[in-house]
Motif scaffolding. Sequence first.
Motif, PDB file in Angstrom:
ATOM      1  N   MET A   1       0.845  -1.196   0.000  1.00  0.00           N
ATOM      2  CA  MET A   1       0.000   0.000   0.000  1.00  0.00           C
ATOM      3  C   MET A   1       0.880   1.245   0.000  1.00  0.00           C
ATOM      4  N   GLN A   2       0.563   2.221  -0.862  1.00  0.00           N
ATOM      5  CA  GLN A   2       1.346   3.439  -0.922  1.00  0.00           C
ATOM      6  C   GLN A   2       1.130   4.275   0.331  1.00  0.00           C
ATOM      7  N   SER A   3       2.198   4.976   0.741  1.00  0.00           N
ATOM      8  CA  SER A   3       2.127   5.806   1.938  1.00  0.00           C
ATOM      9  C   SER A   3       2.687   7.187   1.627  1.00  0.00           C
ATOM     10  N   LEU A   4       2.673   8.044   2.621  1.00  0.00           N
ATOM     11  CA  LEU A   4       3.208   9.394   2.480  1.00  0.00           C
ATOM     12  C   LEU A   4       4.693   9.361   2.810  1.00  0.00           C
ATOM     13  N   ARG A   5       5.526   9.735   1.804  1.00  0.00           N
ATOM     14  CA  ARG A   5       6.979   9.678   2.002  1.00  0.00           C
ATOM     15  C   ARG A   5       7.630  10.881   1.341  1.00  0.00           C
ATOM     16  N   VAL A   6       8.534  11.550   2.068  1.00  0.00           N
ATOM     17  CA  VAL A   6       9.208  12.745   1.562  1.00  0.00           C
ATOM     18  C   VAL A   6      10.694  12.660   1.893  1.00  0.00           C
ATOM     19  N   THR A   7      11.477  13.532   1.234  1.00  0.00           N
ATOM     20  CA  THR A   7      12.870  13.758   1.608  1.00  0.00           C
ATOM     21  C   THR A   7      13.000  15.224   1.969  1.00  0.00           C
ATOM     22  N   LEU A   8      13.645  15.498   3.104  1.00  0.00           N
ATOM     23  CA  LEU A   8      13.749  16.863   3.616  1.00  0.00           C
ATOM     24  C   LEU A   8      15.199  17.246   3.817  1.00  0.00           C
ATOM     25  N   GLY A   9      15.523  18.485   3.481  1.00  0.00           N
ATOM     26  CA  GLY A   9      16.844  19.034   3.783  1.00  0.00           C
ATOM     27  C   GLY A   9      16.693  20.450   4.297  1.00  0.00           C
ATOM     28  N   GLN A  10      17.540  20.858   5.249  1.00  0.00           N
ATOM     29  CA  GLN A  10      17.437  22.209   5.806  1.00  0.00           C
ATOM     30  C   GLN A  10      18.777  22.648   6.379  1.00  0.00           C
ATOM     31  N   HIS A  11      19.013  23.961   6.280  1.00  0.00           N
ATOM     32  CA  HIS A  11      20.251  24.521   6.811  1.00  0.00           C
ATOM     33  C   HIS A  11      20.067  26.016   7.021  1.00  0.00           C
ATOM     34  N   SER A  12      20.762  26.548   8.020  1.00  0.00           N
ATOM     35  CA  SER A  12      20.689  27.979   8.310  1.00  0.00           C
ATOM     36  C   SER A  12      22.076  28.511   8.644  1.00  0.00           C
ATOM     37  N   LEU A  13      22.404  29.677   8.079  1.00  0.00           N
ATOM     38  CA  LEU A  13      23.684  30.346   8.342  1.00  0.00           C
ATOM     39  C   LEU A  13      23.410  31.742   8.883  1.00  0.00           C
ATOM     40  N   ALA A  14      24.102  32.088   9.972  1.00  0.00           N
ATOM     41  CA  ALA A  14      23.977  33.447  10.498  1.00  0.00           C
ATOM     42  C   ALA A  14      24.778  34.398   9.635  1.00  0.00           C
ATOM     43  N   ALA A  15      24.350  35.641   9.591  1.00  0.00           N
ATOM     44  CA  ALA A  15      25.137  36.667   8.917  1.00  0.00           C
ATOM     45  C   ALA A  15      26.471  36.801   9.644  1.00  0.00           C
ATOM     46  N   PRO A  16      27.547  37.086   8.929  1.00  0.00           N
ATOM     47  CA  PRO A  16      28.864  37.181   9.562  1.00  0.00           C
ATOM     48  C   PRO A  16      28.863  38.144  10.750  1.00  0.00           C
ATOM     49  N   GLY A  17      29.340  37.648  11.899  1.00  0.00           N
ATOM     50  CA  GLY A  17      29.498  38.496  13.072  1.00  0.00           C
ATOM     51  C   GLY A  17      28.220  38.839  13.802  1.00  0.00           C
ATOM     52  N   SER A  18      27.136  38.084  13.597  1.00  0.00           N
ATOM     53  CA  SER A  18      25.878  38.425  14.276  1.00  0.00           C
ATOM     54  C   SER A  18      25.170  37.163  14.747  1.00  0.00           C
ATOM     55  N   VAL A  19      24.144  37.368  15.556  1.00  0.00           N
ATOM     56  CA  VAL A  19      23.320  36.262  16.047  1.00  0.00           C
ATOM     57  C   VAL A  19      22.300  35.889  14.972  1.00  0.00           C
ATOM     58  N   ASN A  20      22.124  34.606  14.757  1.00  0.00           N
ATOM     59  CA  ASN A  20      21.159  34.143  13.750  1.00  0.00           C
ATOM     60  C   ASN A  20      19.733  34.362  14.268  1.00  0.00           C
ATOM     61  N   GLN A  21      19.002  35.226  13.599  1.00  0.00           N
ATOM     62  CA  GLN A  21      17.614  35.519  14.006  1.00  0.00           C
ATOM     63  C   GLN A  21      16.606  34.645  13.259  1.00  0.00           C
ATOM     64  N   ASP A  22      17.083  33.792  12.349  1.00  0.00           N
ATOM     65  CA  ASP A  22      16.202  32.819  11.692  1.00  0.00           C
ATOM     66  C   ASP A  22      16.058  31.589  12.579  1.00  0.00           C
ATOM     67  N   PHE A  23      14.956  30.858  12.376  1.00  0.00           N
ATOM     68  CA  PHE A  23      14.796  29.573  13.038  1.00  0.00           C
ATOM     69  C   PHE A  23      13.966  28.682  12.130  1.00  0.00           C
ATOM     70  N   HIS A  24      14.280  27.402  12.102  1.00  0.00           N
ATOM     71  CA  HIS A  24      13.561  26.484  11.226  1.00  0.00           C
ATOM     72  C   HIS A  24      13.389  25.136  11.918  1.00  0.00           C
ATOM     73  N   GLY A  25      12.472  24.341  11.414  1.00  0.00           N
ATOM     74  CA  GLY A  25      12.254  23.021  11.977  1.00  0.00           C
ATOM     75  C   GLY A  25      11.248  22.238  11.160  1.00  0.00           C
ATOM     76  N   ALA A  26      11.121  20.976  11.474  1.00  0.00           N
ATOM     77  CA  ALA A  26      10.175  20.100  10.760  1.00  0.00           C
ATOM     78  C   ALA A  26       9.794  18.946  11.670  1.00  0.00           C
ATOM     79  N   MET A  27       8.636  18.389  11.379  1.00  0.00           N
ATOM     80  CA  MET A  27       8.176  17.186  12.076  1.00  0.00           C
ATOM     81  C   MET A  27       7.770  16.167  11.030  1.00  0.00           C
TER      82      MET A  27
END
Length: 577
Positions: A1-27
Amino acid sequence: MQSLRVTLGQHSLAAPGSVNQDFHGAMLPQGSLRNAKGIAVALADGIGSSRVSQVASAAAVRGFLDDYYATSDAWSVRRSAQRVLSATNSWLHAQTMRSDARFDKDSGYVCTFSALILKGRDLHLLHVGDARIHRLHPNALEQLTEDHRIHVSSAESYLGRALGAAPNVEIDYRCWQAEVGEVYLLATDGAYAHIDAQAVHQALAACGDDLDEAARLLAAAAQARGGDDDSTVQLLRIDELPLADAAPLQSQREGLSMPPALAPRASFDGFTLVRELHLSSRSHVHLAVDEATGRQVVLKLPSIDLRDDPDYLDRFVLEEWVARRVDSIHVLKASPIDRPRTHLYVAMEYVDGQTLAQWMIDHPRPPLDSVRGIVEQLAKGLQALHGKEMLHQDLRPENVMIDRTGTVKIIDLATTHVAGLADGARDPRALAIEGSLQYTAPEYFTGQGGSPRSDLFSLAVLAYQMLTTQLPYGLQVSRVRTRADANRLHYLPVRHFRPELPAWVDAVLHKALQPDPARRQQAVSEFAYDLRAPGQEFLRPRLSPLIERNPVRFWQCTTVLLAAAVVLLLGLRLAGH
């Protein structure tokens, strides 16, 4: 039986010399949770003018991914997600108002938010702010979100909408059918401003199935091409989707055998049968005793003639599924069973009492207060269903039980419409006529579909019938096919049968029984309240139309007027000759 299947990739880089104000996630949950709630991918981007916006971004994403999966699986994706985001927005705004940032909102707990939820074969998009979600094409990135940014000039702009910026927030929502092989890109402005479709294809070609590495390459490429802001990239590839006709409730019955023919005193799956309660073409219902607890339960077994019908079997298991998710003394409960099952059946609580149909036979002219008491209890049961985005759709005297203490319960939940299970339907409204025709609201017959006000109509029909033993429109409703047909329905006043009742009772019932659902009370609770404490709208003296007060006199007068008109026309014609 077919199911729900995905491939996920994610990455975050802070701007040089600063705190990263982005945030990401997945479930990416497995099993029943994936079937019920789907796969979620989310990112948030804080505003550069705030020293705490990275806190807002992290709270938004973490809170969304935690709380979305804690919402009722009876709720639709849209309602679940928007409820969670509304609560997150309120919390962020409250944090700002409790801090020094209340004097300068640009330094508060504010962030953008974008998410994709893949449930079944459908993708759901939630968005506020100026992060973006794209669909990848061979030569282009198709932007699926709108930037909520206000441009003051070519050099100056600001966010028009964001989480935490105000006490309330409008969340953009879209839904469409996914396709196997599609790739979606979620990115903050520090990334998407410096990458294009060619860069995404190159990263995918270089990394194969390692989408985390592809996302890292893209985030780094954005900064290498001049990006001076935080750069976050998420890639979602859809590898497999469930079959189009895969039933959401199918997993509830997988691996279970059909029950054998049963007789009193037989032992079955840990129950001892006592007696047969009801036998019909739809199901076989037995009173049984749970051998482990000694508790009396009602066992419902599927019809022998319909055991090869998957739609029927899904409806069959729906009753217990609904009962386990609705917590109300006025809705039939599922019987708790701790042991594994081997056969397909539904186990519900046993109500020692009588149906409303029998009660009406025993009380042909009940006092208004008795009817009010039953209506109020039924309204509470319907409220519990409506709060879970469910419609009962078959409220009738046979589907209401009154136990020996006077407690009223709604039973037979097999026709319930559940918004969360309807996700993915091309038209998510309750369109099918599931209930008994004489209690079904007119909008079902005209194709408008059902709503909580449709259950309200059925409740008002019951109230009318309890008071009069009649139906407010007779059998006219079942013959409705167009809105014009519905508008021609004529309400026969309760006081035609019970002249001793107050006039306002008719006014309350007439409103609840309007053919147009928009003209009814807004909720079942409002209808129950109106029957207990009518407002000025119902207490004002009102001369009812003659057709309501005296239908015979109305048609007699109409006949006389028509005859007079005919005589007048004949006279004019003769005079012309």
